[in-house]
Design a protein around this motif. Sequence first.
Motif, PDB file in Angstrom:
ATOM      1  N   ARG A 183       4.995  -8.966 -15.625  1.00 55.34           N
ATOM      2  CA  ARG A 183       5.908  -8.786 -14.498  1.00 55.34           C
ATOM      3  C   ARG A 183       5.226  -8.013 -13.370  1.00 55.34           C
ATOM      4  O   ARG A 183       5.379  -8.361 -12.192  1.00 55.34           O
ATOM      5  N   ARG A 184       4.439  -7.005 -13.709  1.00 51.97           N
ATOM      6  CA  ARG A 184       3.797  -6.208 -12.663  1.00 51.97           C
ATOM      7  C   ARG A 184       2.749  -7.029 -11.902  1.00 51.97           C
ATOM      8  O   ARG A 184       2.643  -6.933 -10.685  1.00 51.97           O
ATOM      9  N   VAL A 185       1.977  -7.836 -12.615  1.00 51.54           N
ATOM     10  CA  VAL A 185       0.981  -8.687 -11.945  1.00 51.54           C
ATOM     11  C   VAL A 185       1.671  -9.697 -11.033  1.00 51.54           C
ATOM     12  O   VAL A 185       1.269  -9.892  -9.875  1.00 51.54           O
ATOM     13  N   LEU A 186       2.710 -10.351 -11.520  1.00 50.05           N
ATOM     14  CA  LEU A 186       3.431 -11.334 -10.710  1.00 50.05           C
ATOM     15  C   LEU A 186       4.035 -10.683  -9.473  1.00 50.05           C
ATOM     16  O   LEU A 186       3.917 -11.210  -8.353  1.00 50.05           O
ATOM     17  N   GLU A 187       4.692  -9.537  -9.644  1.00 51.64           N
ATOM     18  CA  GLU A 187       5.282  -8.852  -8.494  1.00 51.64           C
ATOM     19  C   GLU A 187       4.194  -8.412  -7.512  1.00 51.64           C
ATOM     20  O   GLU A 187       4.382  -8.493  -6.286  1.00 51.64           O
ATOM     21  N   ALA A 188       3.051  -7.970  -8.039  1.00 50.89           N
ATOM     22  CA  ALA A 188       1.982  -7.467  -7.174  1.00 50.89           C
ATOM     23  C   ALA A 188       1.453  -8.556  -6.257  1.00 50.89           C
ATOM     24  O   ALA A 188       1.303  -8.349  -5.044  1.00 50.89           O
ATOM     25  N   PHE A 189       1.155  -9.740  -6.803  1.00 51.56           N
ATOM     26  CA  PHE A 189       0.590 -10.751  -5.907  1.00 51.56           C
ATOM     27  C   PHE A 189       1.664 -11.460  -5.090  1.00 51.56           C
ATOM     28  O   PHE A 189       1.384 -11.984  -4.011  1.00 51.56           O
ATOM     29  N   SER A 190       2.906 -11.434  -5.551  1.00 44.53           N
ATOM     30  CA  SER A 190       3.993 -11.984  -4.728  1.00 44.53           C
ATOM     31  C   SER A 190       4.209 -11.116  -3.489  1.00 44.53           C
ATOM     32  O   SER A 190       4.358 -11.629  -2.367  1.00 44.53           O
ATOM     33  N   VAL A 191       4.200  -9.797  -3.661  1.00 47.08           N
ATOM     34  CA  VAL A 191       4.321  -8.883  -2.531  1.00 47.08           C
ATOM     35  C   VAL A 191       3.107  -9.010  -1.618  1.00 47.08           C
ATOM     36  O   VAL A 191       3.231  -8.996  -0.382  1.00 47.08           O
TER      37      VAL A 191
ATOM     38  N   ARG B  97       1.313 -11.618  -1.004  1.00 44.18           N
ATOM     39  CA  ARG B  97       1.460 -12.829  -0.190  1.00 44.18           C
ATOM     40  C   ARG B  97       2.384 -12.582   1.004  1.00 44.18           C
ATOM     41  O   ARG B  97       2.113 -13.052   2.121  1.00 44.18           O
ATOM     42  N   GLU B  98       3.473 -11.868   0.768  1.00 40.56           N
ATOM     43  CA  GLU B  98       4.388 -11.562   1.867  1.00 40.56           C
ATOM     44  C   GLU B  98       3.715 -10.681   2.911  1.00 40.56           C
ATOM     45  O   GLU B  98       3.857 -10.900   4.119  1.00 40.56           O
ATOM     46  N   LEU B  99       2.962  -9.690   2.449  1.00 41.96           N
ATOM     47  CA  LEU B  99       2.256  -8.805   3.374  1.00 41.96           C
ATOM     48  C   LEU B  99       1.206  -9.576   4.171  1.00 41.96           C
ATOM     49  O   LEU B  99       1.062  -9.379   5.384  1.00 41.96           O
ATOM     50  N   TRP B 100       0.453 -10.456   3.506  1.00 43.15           N
ATOM     51  CA  TRP B 100      -0.566 -11.252   4.196  1.00 43.15           C
ATOM     52  C   TRP B 100       0.055 -12.185   5.237  1.00 43.15           C
ATOM     53  O   TRP B 100      -0.583 -12.518   6.235  1.00 43.15           O
ATOM     54  N   ALA B 101       1.291 -12.571   4.999  1.00 42.52           N
ATOM     55  CA  ALA B 101       1.979 -13.448   5.947  1.00 42.52           C
ATOM     56  C   ALA B 101       2.519 -12.690   7.158  1.00 42.52           C
ATOM     57  O   ALA B 101       3.095 -13.280   8.063  1.00 42.52           O
ATOM     58  N   GLY B 102       2.342 -11.362   7.163  1.00 38.87           N
ATOM     59  CA  GLY B 102       2.788 -10.561   8.290  1.00 38.87           C
ATOM     60  C   GLY B 102       4.182 -10.001   8.147  1.00 38.87           C
ATOM     61  O   GLY B 102       4.740  -9.466   9.111  1.00 38.87           O
ATOM     62  N   GLU B 103       4.758 -10.083   6.956  1.00 38.35           N
ATOM     63  CA  GLU B 103       6.124  -9.618   6.742  1.00 38.35           C
ATOM     64  C   GLU B 103       6.152  -8.112   6.429  1.00 38.35           C
ATOM     65  O   GLU B 103       5.178  -7.538   5.942  1.00 38.35           O
ATOM     66  N   THR B 104       7.298  -7.508   6.722  1.00 45.38           N
ATOM     67  CA  THR B 104       7.574  -6.144   6.282  1.00 45.38           C
ATOM     68  C   THR B 104       8.329  -6.235   4.967  1.00 45.38           C
ATOM     69  O   THR B 104       9.330  -6.953   4.876  1.00 45.38           O
ATOM     70  N   VAL B 105       7.860  -5.521   3.965  1.00 45.61           N
ATOM     71  CA  VAL B 105       8.332  -5.732   2.598  1.00 45.61           C
ATOM     72  C   VAL B 105       8.955  -4.463   2.031  1.00 45.61           C
ATOM     73  O   VAL B 105       8.392  -3.367   2.127  1.00 45.61           O
ATOM     74  N   SER B 106      10.127  -4.632   1.433  1.00 49.91           N
ATOM     75  CA  SER B 106      10.714  -3.598   0.583  1.00 49.91           C
ATOM     76  C   SER B 106      10.879  -4.201  -0.802  1.00 49.91           C
ATOM     77  O   SER B 106      11.388  -5.318  -0.947  1.00 49.91           O
ATOM     78  N   HIS B 107      10.430  -3.473  -1.798  1.00 50.38           N
ATOM     79  CA  HIS B 107      10.411  -4.010  -3.157  1.00 50.38           C
ATOM     80  C   HIS B 107      10.723  -2.900  -4.144  1.00 50.38           C
ATOM     81  O   HIS B 107      10.172  -1.807  -4.056  1.00 50.38           O
ATOM     82  N   GLU B 108      11.599  -3.186  -5.090  1.00 48.89           N
ATOM     83  CA  GLU B 108      11.886  -2.253  -6.181  1.00 48.89           C
ATOM     84  C   GLU B 108      11.867  -3.042  -7.477  1.00 48.89           C
ATOM     85  O   GLU B 108      12.727  -3.875  -7.718  1.00 48.89           O
ATOM     86  N   GLY B 109      10.864  -2.801  -8.272  1.00 39.82           N
ATOM     87  CA  GLY B 109      10.715  -3.492  -9.546  1.00 39.82           C
ATOM     88  C   GLY B 109       9.830  -2.667 -10.450  1.00 39.82           C
ATOM     89  O   GLY B 109      10.129  -1.509 -10.733  1.00 39.82           O
ATOM     90  N   THR B 110       8.707  -3.236 -10.877  1.00 40.94           N
ATOM     91  CA  THR B 110       7.763  -2.460 -11.682  1.00 40.94           C
ATOM     92  C   THR B 110       7.006  -1.461 -10.810  1.00 40.94           C
ATOM     93  O   THR B 110       6.315  -0.576 -11.331  1.00 40.94           O
ATOM     94  N   PHE B 111       7.101  -1.604  -9.501  1.00 41.17           N
ATOM     95  CA  PHE B 111       6.574  -0.624  -8.546  1.00 41.17           C
ATOM     96  C   PHE B 111       7.499  -0.638  -7.331  1.00 41.17           C
ATOM     97  O   PHE B 111       8.341  -1.540  -7.171  1.00 41.17           O
ATOM     98  N   VAL B 112       7.344   0.351  -6.474  1.00 35.21           N
ATOM     99  CA  VAL B 112       8.231   0.501  -5.321  1.00 35.21           C
ATOM    100  C   VAL B 112       7.415   0.408  -4.034  1.00 35.21           C
ATOM    101  O   VAL B 112       6.331   0.993  -3.914  1.00 35.21           O
TER     102      VAL B 112
END
Length: 338
Positions: A119-127, A129-144
């Motif tokens: 779960r942490r690896v999947l969340e890490a590269f999913s976030v 991808r969003e950052l690389w696309a120029g998005e502002t990201v808020s995430h709460e899961g295996t990391f914040v």
Amino acid sequence: MSPDSNRPTWGIELTPEHPPDSIAELAALAEDEGFDVAFASSHYFNRDPFVTLSRMAEATDSIRLGPGVVNPFQDHPVPLAARTATIDEVSDGRAVYGIGAGDRSALSNLGFEHERPLRRVLEAFSVARELWAGETVSHEGTFVARDASLNLEPTEIPVYVGAQGPHMLRMSAKHAEGVLINASHPRDLEWSAGQIEQGLADRPDEHGAFESLAFTSVSVADDADAARAAARPPVAFIAGGAAPPVIERHGLDAEAVETVSDHLEAGDLTAAFEAVTPAMIDAFSIAGTTESVAEQFAETLAFVDGIVVGSPLGPDLEWAIQAVADALEMVNDEVETN
């Protein structure tokens, strides 16, 4: 990843146990020899992979570059995304992102808990991808991450997941651009291919093509015994961390493997390397002369789209890079002939 779709991808792992400028010279040699991608391995006790990758970018023109592999326990996923995007910038868009769960024992040395790795690896590269696309990201899961963004131009970077277990293999096939299978033996790669096939069955069409690469421990020398001797250190670490099903798959002596593991945990590396058996070298590395390595590469390529030749490469690094390129070319020539 290979620019020539008619041949498998050639990759190489370079370990920053040597100064970054030395690794950069080896990357330039690998580019000249026709390799498609070079990974800088990430271990806390070696030099920093991203500093090393920046030197590799300066020394090369076309080979793709990336960490192989970082983990989202030791480093927070947002800075990891920023560092990878920086390598993409300084290399003019040549970055790849190698990410995995990390080595449990190494993380334990640093006080990190290896919790929910998939779960942490999947969340890490999913976030990422969003950052690389120029998005502002808020995430709460295996990391914040709260209102995180990167002060870099938007980009797209392919993600390659380092994997060995069934769940990580299936997840990578479903969500990533590729997988780096931590295995060297056809028996393990055949089993891995079955897991990947299950993941691909659930892969959304919009994710596009997927590439499966064998991330192998390779050692080549003029003398087969010298090549096998040089393979002992990485084989010790692989065997010491191998799961019981892997040990059983190869019919290895469980007590002998436990002896290697015990020496590693005690920090007695010399004893661990000496405890490695010939059967462990056969199971966890591709080692021998150029010709015998080529034969083993051919067996490996029955189950994957390409090979990343990894540590130790051989007693003589420069010679070994040229030799493994020759071995890969032998396989290509054989395929074209048939």
